[in-house]
Design a protein around this motif. Structure first.
Motif, PDB file in Angstrom:
ATOM      1  N   LEU A  43       0.829  -1.194   0.000  1.00  0.00           N
ATOM      2  CA  LEU A  43       0.000   0.000   0.000  1.00  0.00           C
ATOM      3  C   LEU A  43       0.872   1.256   0.000  1.00  0.00           C
ATOM      4  O   LEU A  43       1.697   1.449   0.892  1.00  0.00           O
ATOM      5  N   LYS A  44       0.683   2.089  -0.987  1.00  0.00           N
ATOM      6  CA  LYS A  44       1.298   3.419  -1.003  1.00  0.00           C
ATOM      7  C   LYS A  44       0.226   4.388  -0.509  1.00  0.00           C
ATOM      8  O   LYS A  44      -0.584   4.900  -1.282  1.00  0.00           O
ATOM      9  N   TYR A  45       0.233   4.582   0.812  1.00  0.00           N
ATOM     10  CA  TYR A  45      -0.814   5.401   1.422  1.00  0.00           C
ATOM     11  C   TYR A  45      -0.432   6.875   1.386  1.00  0.00           C
ATOM     12  O   TYR A  45       0.713   7.247   1.121  1.00  0.00           O
ATOM     13  N   ARG A  46      -1.416   7.725   1.677  1.00  0.00           N
ATOM     14  CA  ARG A  46      -1.192   9.165   1.571  1.00  0.00           C
ATOM     15  C   ARG A  46      -0.217   9.682   2.626  1.00  0.00           C
ATOM     16  O   ARG A  46      -0.284   9.291   3.778  1.00  0.00           O
ATOM     17  N   VAL A  47       0.666  10.533   2.201  1.00  0.00           N
ATOM     18  CA  VAL A  47       1.555  11.316   3.055  1.00  0.00           C
ATOM     19  C   VAL A  47       1.748  12.666   2.356  1.00  0.00           C
ATOM     20  O   VAL A  47       1.564  12.763   1.147  1.00  0.00           O
ATOM     21  N   PRO A  48       2.110  13.727   3.093  1.00  0.00           N
ATOM     22  CA  PRO A  48       2.475  13.763   4.506  1.00  0.00           C
ATOM     23  C   PRO A  48       1.289  14.058   5.412  1.00  0.00           C
ATOM     24  O   PRO A  48       0.174  14.318   4.944  1.00  0.00           O
ATOM     25  N   ASN A  49       1.584  14.011   6.721  1.00  0.00           N
ATOM     26  CA  ASN A  49       0.654  14.434   7.774  1.00  0.00           C
ATOM     27  C   ASN A  49      -0.644  13.651   7.763  1.00  0.00           C
ATOM     28  O   ASN A  49      -1.705  14.173   8.093  1.00  0.00           O
ATOM     29  N   SER A  50      -0.553  12.364   7.398  1.00  0.00           N
ATOM     30  CA  SER A  50      -1.744  11.516   7.319  1.00  0.00           C
ATOM     31  C   SER A  50      -1.963  10.700   8.586  1.00  0.00           C
ATOM     32  O   SER A  50      -2.877   9.891   8.661  1.00  0.00           O
ATOM     33  N   VAL A  77      -8.249  14.158  10.702  1.00  0.00           N
ATOM     34  CA  VAL A  77      -8.632  12.911  10.038  1.00  0.00           C
ATOM     35  C   VAL A  77      -7.350  12.180   9.650  1.00  0.00           C
ATOM     36  O   VAL A  77      -6.477  12.763   9.000  1.00  0.00           O
ATOM     37  N   GLN A  78      -7.228  10.926  10.065  1.00  0.00           N
ATOM     38  CA  GLN A  78      -6.062  10.129   9.696  1.00  0.00           C
ATOM     39  C   GLN A  78      -6.343   9.482   8.332  1.00  0.00           C
ATOM     40  O   GLN A  78      -6.939   8.406   8.252  1.00  0.00           O
ATOM     41  N   ALA A  86      -4.317   8.118   6.308  1.00  0.00           N
ATOM     42  CA  ALA A  86      -3.629   6.831   6.121  1.00  0.00           C
ATOM     43  C   ALA A  86      -4.512   5.692   6.624  1.00  0.00           C
ATOM     44  O   ALA A  86      -4.533   4.607   6.031  1.00  0.00           O
ATOM     45  N   LEU A  87      -5.230   5.910   7.719  1.00  0.00           N
ATOM     46  CA  LEU A  87      -6.147   4.893   8.231  1.00  0.00           C
ATOM     47  C   LEU A  87      -7.273   4.643   7.235  1.00  0.00           C
ATOM     48  O   LEU A  87      -7.679   3.498   7.008  1.00  0.00           O
ATOM     49  N   GLN A  88      -7.784   5.699   6.613  1.00  0.00           N
ATOM     50  CA  GLN A  88      -8.801   5.518   5.578  1.00  0.00           C
ATOM     51  C   GLN A  88      -8.273   4.624   4.461  1.00  0.00           C
ATOM     52  O   GLN A  88      -8.970   3.704   4.005  1.00  0.00           O
ATOM     53  N   ASP A  89      -7.050   4.885   4.024  1.00  0.00           N
ATOM     54  CA  ASP A  89      -6.462   4.094   2.943  1.00  0.00           C
ATOM     55  C   ASP A  89      -6.272   2.638   3.362  1.00  0.00           C
ATOM     56  O   ASP A  89      -6.485   1.718   2.558  1.00  0.00           O
ATOM     57  N   ALA A  90      -5.865   2.419   4.615  1.00  0.00           N
ATOM     58  CA  ALA A  90      -5.657   1.052   5.100  1.00  0.00           C
ATOM     59  C   ALA A  90      -6.981   0.297   5.172  1.00  0.00           C
ATOM     60  O   ALA A  90      -7.070  -0.865   4.746  1.00  0.00           O
ATOM     61  N   GLN A  91      -8.011   0.933   5.715  1.00  0.00           N
ATOM     62  CA  GLN A  91      -9.327   0.288   5.787  1.00  0.00           C
ATOM     63  C   GLN A  91      -9.839  -0.061   4.393  1.00  0.00           C
ATOM     64  O   GLN A  91     -10.340  -1.165   4.156  1.00  0.00           O
ATOM     65  N   ALA A 151     -13.699   5.048   8.556  1.00  0.00           N
ATOM     66  CA  ALA A 151     -13.330   6.426   8.871  1.00  0.00           C
ATOM     67  C   ALA A 151     -13.696   7.366   7.722  1.00  0.00           C
ATOM     68  O   ALA A 151     -13.222   8.497   7.674  1.00  0.00           O
ATOM     69  N   TYR A 152     -14.545   6.889   6.819  1.00  0.00           N
ATOM     70  CA  TYR A 152     -14.971   7.674   5.667  1.00  0.00           C
ATOM     71  C   TYR A 152     -16.348   7.164   5.242  1.00  0.00           C
ATOM     72  O   TYR A 152     -16.795   6.088   5.667  1.00  0.00           O
ATOM     73  N   ARG A 153     -17.017   7.934   4.424  1.00  0.00           N
ATOM     74  CA  ARG A 153     -18.319   7.512   3.902  1.00  0.00           C
ATOM     75  C   ARG A 153     -18.106   6.415   2.854  1.00  0.00           C
ATOM     76  O   ARG A 153     -17.340   6.613   1.902  1.00  0.00           O
ATOM     77  N   PRO A 154     -18.731   5.234   3.007  1.00  0.00           N
ATOM     78  CA  PRO A 154     -18.533   4.150   2.035  1.00  0.00           C
ATOM     79  C   PRO A 154     -18.834   4.603   0.613  1.00  0.00           C
ATOM     80  O   PRO A 154     -19.749   5.393   0.368  1.00  0.00           O
TER      81      PRO A 154
END
Length: 336
Positions: free
Chosen positions: A134-141, A155-156, A158-163, A206-209
């Motif tokens: 996973l190439k998740y969002r940065v920075p400050n994610s 809002v994290q 990176a957690l949204q991307d992981a989920q 952590a986001y709207r489906p």
């Protein structure tokens, strides 16, 4: 010698060749007597791409949730990632049906896509596991340092991307020949914090489906955190005044009884993320009744990945494999 070990030896040889080439170039430059012409501006490093035969796929069908307006362009160091992607690496040889989503570290500022990404995928696929990088969002994610001070994003992302990625793996389980009940995560440094975050935040997105993938579970079936950071409640306090015996967990990570079985690894001489990070999470997991295995070593420092081959801590991949057998994720088969 296994295929994985051969690739790792080849990679080390490549690093030596690169170092030698740099040394030759430096020596030649220093020996030159004529004035040098002004150097042309260095070309920007190419944006990270997977090796041939592998394709990055955006994890969101459109604009990601809570997207940063007018983001900076992504750079070769995997900074300013605003369009998160996943890259699937198929297992080599026997397919165990196990899938692992990999979270590289980088302090939630950059991503170590090789050291804690593709090299980890080489190991996992050599053991018959599907790897999803996973190439998740940065920075400050996620929790990070900005101008020397701790920054906690509202809002994290990176957690949204992981989920989202865990749901996508289960959505494609049949296509990728993955058991949807054997999908885990592994992360390093800040990626280790992301392991803890997604292991304790799966009851609600952590986001709207956005589509059917978000209706599937985003709970990992197992979790591996290697030299994790941002877990100890007192990490930002002065060393002179903080109480090292208080191993409280940061309040944004709340262990649940159904947090997945977890493997923790850290070195006592880690001067980036202290050993209290793993200890704090271990104590919370034990109090929550979560099956947990903790391994601490005297030496290893930080960000060693698979490269600490001259230290006892370098045998951690074998410990992970044994643990996966113990918790029933990997079946007992012929010795590899």
């Amino acid at each position: 010698m296994s295929e994985f070990e051969e690739r790792r030896r080849s990679r080390r040889a490549g690093h030596r060749e690169l170092l030698a080439a740099c040394l030759i170039a430096f020596t030649s430059s220093a020996a030159a007597t004529a004035p040098a012409a002004p150097a042309a501006p260095a070309a920007p490093a190419a944006v990270w791409q997977p090796s041939p035969g592998h394709v990055q796929t955006p994890i969101w069908p459109g604009t990601p949730p809570d997207a940063v307006p007018d983001p900076m362009p992504e750079s070769g160091a995997s900074t300013h990632v605003s369009r998160p992607t996943m890259t699937v690496y198929a297992p080599k040889g026997h397919n165990t049906g196990v899938a692992v989503v990999v979270f590289p570290g980088g302090g939630y500022q950059v991503l170590a896509m090789d050291l804690e990404g593709t090299e980890i995928c080489d190991w996992l696929t050599s053991r018959g596991m599907t790897c999803v990088l996973l190439k998740y969002r940065v920075p400050n994610s996620g929790p990070t340092l900005v101008d020397g001070h701790r920054y906690y994003p509202k809002v994290q992302t990176a957690l949204q991307d992981a989920q989202r990625t865990l749901g996508l793996v289960r959505q494609h389980a049949a296509q990728w020949h993955v058991d949807p009940h054997k999908v885990g995560v592994i992360g390093f440094s800040a990626g280790g914090h992301l392991v803890a975050a997604v292991s304790t935040h799966f009851g609600q997105r952590a986001y709207r489906p956005v589509d059917a993938a978000d209706a599937l579970s985003c709970r990992p079936d197992f979790a591996i955190a290697v030299y994790p950071g941002h877990l100890w409640a007192h990490e930002d306090e002065s060393r002179a005044t903080r109480n090292p015996e208080d191993l409280s967990l940061r309040p944004d990570v709340r262990v649940r009884a159904d947090t997945p079985p977890t493997f923790l690894l850290q070195a006592q001489n880690d001067d980036v993320d202290s050993v209290e990070q793993s200890l704090a999470y271990y104590v919370a997991l034990q109090k929550g009744g979560v099956p947990t295995e903790l391994h601490l070593y005297a030496k290893g420092g930080h960000a060693f990945g698979l490269r600490a081959t001259n230290l006892p801590i370098g045998r951690w991949p074998q410990l992970v494999e044994q643990w996966l057998h113990t918790i029933g994720i990997l079946d007992r088969g012929p010795e590899r």
